[in-house]
Design a protein around this motif. Sequence first.
Motif, short mmCIF file in Angstrom:
data_model
loop_
_atom_site.label_atom_id
_atom_site.label_comp_id
_atom_site.label_asym_id
_atom_site.label_seq_id
_atom_site.Cartn_x
_atom_site.Cartn_y
_atom_site.Cartn_z
N GLY A 87 11.60 2.81 4.01
CA GLY A 87 10.75 3.81 4.63
C GLY A 87 10.51 4.96 3.67
N HIS A 88 9.29 5.47 3.68
CA HIS A 88 8.99 6.66 2.85
C HIS A 88 9.27 7.88 3.72
N PRO A 89 10.13 8.81 3.28
CA PRO A 89 10.46 9.96 4.12
C PRO A 89 9.24 10.78 4.53
N GLY A 119 8.16 -2.68 -0.60
CA GLY A 119 6.79 -2.35 -0.99
C GLY A 119 6.74 -1.81 -2.41
N GLY A 120 5.66 -1.07 -2.70
CA GLY A 120 4.83 -0.30 -1.81
C GLY A 120 5.60 0.45 -0.70
N THR A 121 4.84 0.76 0.31
CA THR A 121 5.38 1.56 1.38
C THR A 121 5.18 0.86 2.72
N PRO A 122 6.20 0.17 3.22
CA PRO A 122 6.04 -0.50 4.52
C PRO A 122 5.60 0.45 5.63
N ASN A 125 4.59 13.59 -9.33
CA ASN A 125 3.54 13.57 -8.30
C ASN A 125 4.06 13.04 -6.97
N ARG A 126 5.16 13.61 -6.55
CA ARG A 126 5.73 13.19 -5.26
C ARG A 126 6.36 14.41 -4.59
N ILE A 127 5.55 15.20 -3.93
CA ILE A 127 6.08 16.38 -3.26
C ILE A 127 6.68 15.91 -1.93
N MET A 141 14.50 8.78 -1.66
CA MET A 141 14.66 10.24 -1.81
C MET A 141 14.28 10.65 -3.24
N GLN A 142 14.69 9.91 -4.20
CA GLN A 142 14.39 10.07 -5.64
C GLN A 142 15.02 11.34 -6.22
N ASP A 143 14.49 12.52 -5.92
CA ASP A 143 15.03 13.77 -6.47
C ASP A 143 14.53 14.90 -5.58
N PHE A 172 0.82 -1.22 0.00
CA PHE A 172 0.00 0.00 0.00
C PHE A 172 0.85 1.28 0.00
N CYS A 173 0.34 2.29 -0.71
CA CYS A 173 0.94 3.63 -0.70
C CYS A 173 -0.21 4.62 -0.64
N GLU A 174 0.02 5.76 -0.01
CA GLU A 174 -1.07 6.74 0.11
C GLU A 174 -1.29 7.52 -1.17
N SER A 175 -0.21 7.75 -1.94
CA SER A 175 -0.45 8.44 -3.20
C SER A 175 0.50 7.90 -4.26
N LEU A 176 0.07 8.08 -5.51
CA LEU A 176 0.77 7.45 -6.63
C LEU A 176 1.89 8.33 -7.16
N CYS A 177 3.12 7.86 -7.09
CA CYS A 177 4.23 8.53 -7.77
C CYS A 177 4.19 7.99 -9.20
N THR A 178 4.04 8.88 -10.16
CA THR A 178 3.75 8.41 -11.52
C THR A 178 4.94 7.70 -12.18
N PHE A 179 6.15 7.86 -11.64
CA PHE A 179 7.30 7.19 -12.27
C PHE A 179 7.42 5.74 -11.81
N CYS A 180 6.64 5.35 -10.78
CA CYS A 180 6.93 4.12 -10.03
C CYS A 180 6.69 2.84 -10.83
N GLY A 181 7.64 1.93 -10.74
CA GLY A 181 7.52 0.65 -11.42
C GLY A 181 7.26 -0.50 -10.46
N CYS A 182 7.00 -0.20 -9.17
CA CYS A 182 6.83 -1.28 -8.18
C CYS A 182 5.40 -1.81 -8.21
N ASN A 183 5.19 -2.98 -7.60
CA ASN A 183 3.82 -3.48 -7.46
C ASN A 183 3.20 -2.86 -6.22
N LYS A 184 2.25 -1.93 -6.43
CA LYS A 184 1.69 -1.20 -5.28
C LYS A 184 0.19 -1.02 -5.47
N ARG A 185 -0.47 -0.69 -4.38
CA ARG A 185 -1.92 -0.40 -4.40
C ARG A 185 -2.09 0.94 -3.68
S1 SF4 Z 1 7.76 5.21 -5.35
FE1 SF4 Z 1 7.25 4.32 -3.36
S2 SF4 Z 1 5.58 5.64 -2.58
FE2 SF4 Z 1 5.74 6.08 -4.72
S3 SF4 Z 1 4.19 4.76 -5.65
FE3 SF4 Z 1 6.18 3.67 -5.74
S4 SF4 Z 1 6.24 2.41 -3.96
FE4 SF4 Z 1 4.60 3.92 -3.62
#
Ligand code: SF4
Length: 451
Positions: free
Chosen positions: A145-147, A111-114, A182-184, A170-172, A59-72
């Motif tokens: 961990g998500h900062p 994750g997702g976001t543990p 979409n990741r402020i 951290m990403q950028d 699970f993640c609270e909001s969608l980072c549009t670049f993300c390639g992980c398996n998340k909900r």
């Molecule tokens: S980068 Fe991390 S927080 Fe963002 S959608 Fe992907 S798994 Fe979720």
Amino acid sequence: MQQVSIDLLQKYNVPTPRYTSYPTVPYWDESIDQSHWKASFAQSFDEDREISLYLHLPFCESLCTFCGCNKRITTNHAVEEEYLQALLEEWALYQNLMHGKPVLREVHIGGGTPTFFSPGNLSRLLEGIFATAIIPETHEFSFEGHPNNTTFEHLTSLFDLGFNRVSFGMQDSNLEVQKVINRIQPHGNVVQVVRWAREIGYESVNLDLVYGLPLQTVGRMEKTIQDALNCKPDRIAFYSYAHVPWTSKAQRLFDVNDLPSANEKIELYQLGKTRFMDAGYIDIGMDHFALPGDMMVQAHLEGNLHRNFMGYTVQKTSMLLGLGVSSISDISDAFAQNKKTIREYYDAVHAGELPVFRGYFLTKEDQIMRQYILDVACRGKAHFAKKDLELLRQFTFHELDELALDDLVTWGEHGLLVTDLGKHFIRNICKAFDLKWLSSEVQKKTFSQAV
Ligand code: SF4
Ligand SMILES: C[S@@+](CC[C@H](N)C(=O)[O-])C[C@H]1O[C@@H](n2cnc3c(N)ncnc32)[C@H](O)[C@@H]1O
């Protein structure tokens, strides 16, 4: 540091697997014989009770549009309870196949976001698992961990349970880049969580950075890198943005004109690598850098690094058990992947079935080539056994000739050594041992570019 020419980077910037498994996932069978998988798992466990455990929390609270992980994506935290129970049920199903308590040498929560889960729920999950296992004194327990949502309490609860490593995304740090993905994430959040982790006593803190994201420029990247270095992480994962819009649909939202060109992306990589090496980091290989005091560097120098679905690891266990939706297990001579949607995963687990849906049982030939790929990826060298020469002559040696012409390897019939220049192209060198790739045209598009 040896500079790499743009021509060479361009030549090898082709779709290439990351080799967290061999054979790679597109070559696995789309169905798996459950009883065969169970028997193989039980047999491997009887041979060695030490396991690495991977827990996928999607699970993640909001969608980072670049993300390639398996998340909900959800903001409903009620989902934590059912998921946590399903993980414990899946663990119990595997315990039925284990004769004796497993020794947990390594645990990774990804994750997702543990840190979507509350510290209390994470503790309940882990206590449930640990109560039925042996925790050896030397172990590597880590989590992502998500900062933006990692709290002091997350860090202390997991530390108290034996977690000694943490990785933050951290990403950028540039606001324009953050807006478009979409990741402020104010950089102060990264500084805060790293500071907490240090205060609490975590042995190793990793930061994930990504190059090749939309709107990144050399100037912006310079600042992001400096921000990261100011945090003095023990490890840096400097990931190449994997553009795979055919599976990660949100990436289609990007204006392709905002993506750095291949040459610009290579410049961003060179910049990062130069800055990290100048700051004293050692290039472990395949996007990973670490400070000399970090265990990963020691393992790298001693030739003890290992590679599996969790990336590079310092503990070599013959079994990696992945629990949770889409997780992958690796028991040395077989792989299996769990169902990819949460509903299907729940249905299987609640019905008392292992939720695996596809997998692969390695042949003798696969095992031989897998070992060579691991040797190249983890040790930068390989010794060729006489019994393998016929196979290597048929598939690998002419690939090595080509790599040697570009000064990426030196080799003979006795073995191979990756050169300093070749360290930039480890994935491409591994490919010389990938018989599946070399002998078929299957799904090459599935992989992202090597750089
Ligand atoms: S980068 Fe991390 S927080 Fe963002 S959608 Fe992907 S798994 Fe979720
Ligand atoms: C599960 S996330 C980390 C934890 C948390 N969800 C977060 O974002 O902070 C794993 C990491 O994979 C990397 N990643 C995700 N999508 C990627 C992509 N398309 N290309 C390259 N790296 C990617 C990011 O660096 C991210 O931090």
